[in-house]
Design an enzyme around this catalytic site. Structure first.
Site, mmCIF file in Angstrom:
data_model
loop_
_atom_site.group_PDB
_atom_site.id
_atom_site.type_symbol
_atom_site.label_atom_id
_atom_site.label_comp_id
_atom_site.label_asym_id
_atom_site.label_seq_id
_atom_site.Cartn_x
_atom_site.Cartn_y
_atom_site.Cartn_z
ATOM 1 N N ASP A 1 11.952 -31.389 3.410
ATOM 2 C CA ASP A 1 13.076 -30.533 3.759
ATOM 3 C C ASP A 1 12.510 -29.187 4.192
ATOM 4 O OD1 ASP A 1 15.381 -28.975 3.923
ATOM 5 O OD2 ASP A 1 16.357 -29.992 2.257
ATOM 6 N N ARG B 1 14.196 -26.647 5.495
ATOM 7 C CA ARG B 1 15.222 -25.623 5.656
ATOM 8 C C ARG B 1 14.961 -24.383 4.814
ATOM 9 N NH1 ARG B 1 20.385 -29.429 4.776
ATOM 10 N NH2 ARG B 1 18.954 -30.174 3.153
#
Length: 213
Positions: free
Chosen positions: A134, A136
């Protein structure tokens, strides 16, 4: 975790946009753009209803396949639809973040889909491509919230990392409100992986039953 941004973001423009979804649901929204976002991307805030002192907020990462084309391989489209209605009813903001594929981009996401067709889960596929599970970073999201005058909120999310990052960035997340569970025959393995790999708050037992059925 990201550091609190030193640059202050400011609203760039505000425009009223009536929203209408495929099932006929409609909502009136104000879309806000920004100057000074840390990552330079064109993120948008969707203000719905009448936000109070502690509004309901969702950080929704862009998903072309799910949000636009209705892909059944994820739950992004149904989550977006649900979030707009729930936020409009209570008053709050949906931050539409340009972070396709958990931050890896559209082409890489589709490459990861191909690996998932060979048996890998969504996180294993990213790793096989040499990409993070991930990628982000919610620094820009925290900037957007501050630019809108929001310092405290209830977060509409199943993802504990979103709440943790916002808190580290100085946003007071009072409560994390789970979204609905939107399963299809094509996304149940994806949802199970989110529970097992990144501790999303979804009912693992029911997802296990579906995948075994």
């Amino acid at each position: 975790m990201p550091d609190t941004p030193s640059v202050i973001a400011t609203p760039r423009s505000r425009v009223r946009v009536p929203l209408r979804f495929h099932d006929g649901y409609e909502a009136d929204a104000e879309l806000v753009t920004f100057h000074g976002l840390a990552d330079g991307r064109e993120h948008v805030a969707v203000v719905l209803g009448e936000p109070g002192p502690v509004p309901l907020v969702r950080l929704h990462s862009e998903c072309l396949t799910g949000d636009v084309f209705g892909s059944a391989r994820c739950d992004c489209g149904p989550q977006l639809r649900e979030a707009v209605e729930r936020i409009a009813e209570r008053g709050g903001v949906l931050l539409y973040l340009r972070q396709e594929g958990r931050g890896i981009g559209l082409y890489n996401k589709l490459d990861a889909y191909a690996l998932q067709d060979q048996g890998l889960d969504t996180y294993e596929a990213n790793a096989a491509l040499g990409l993070p599970e991930d990628a982000r970073d919610y620094t820009a999201a925290a900037q957007m919230l501050r630019a809108l005058g929001i310092g405290a909120l209830d977060l509409l999310s199943n993802n504990p990392d979103k709440a943790a990052q916002l808190r580290d960035l100085g946003i007071d997340v009072r409560d994390r409100v789970p979204t609905g569970v939107f399963t299809t025959a094509h996304n149940v393995r994806y949802l199970r992986a989110k529970v097992l790999q990144t501790q999303h708050t979804l009912p693992l037992a029911s997802l296990t039953e579906l995948s075994a059925g």
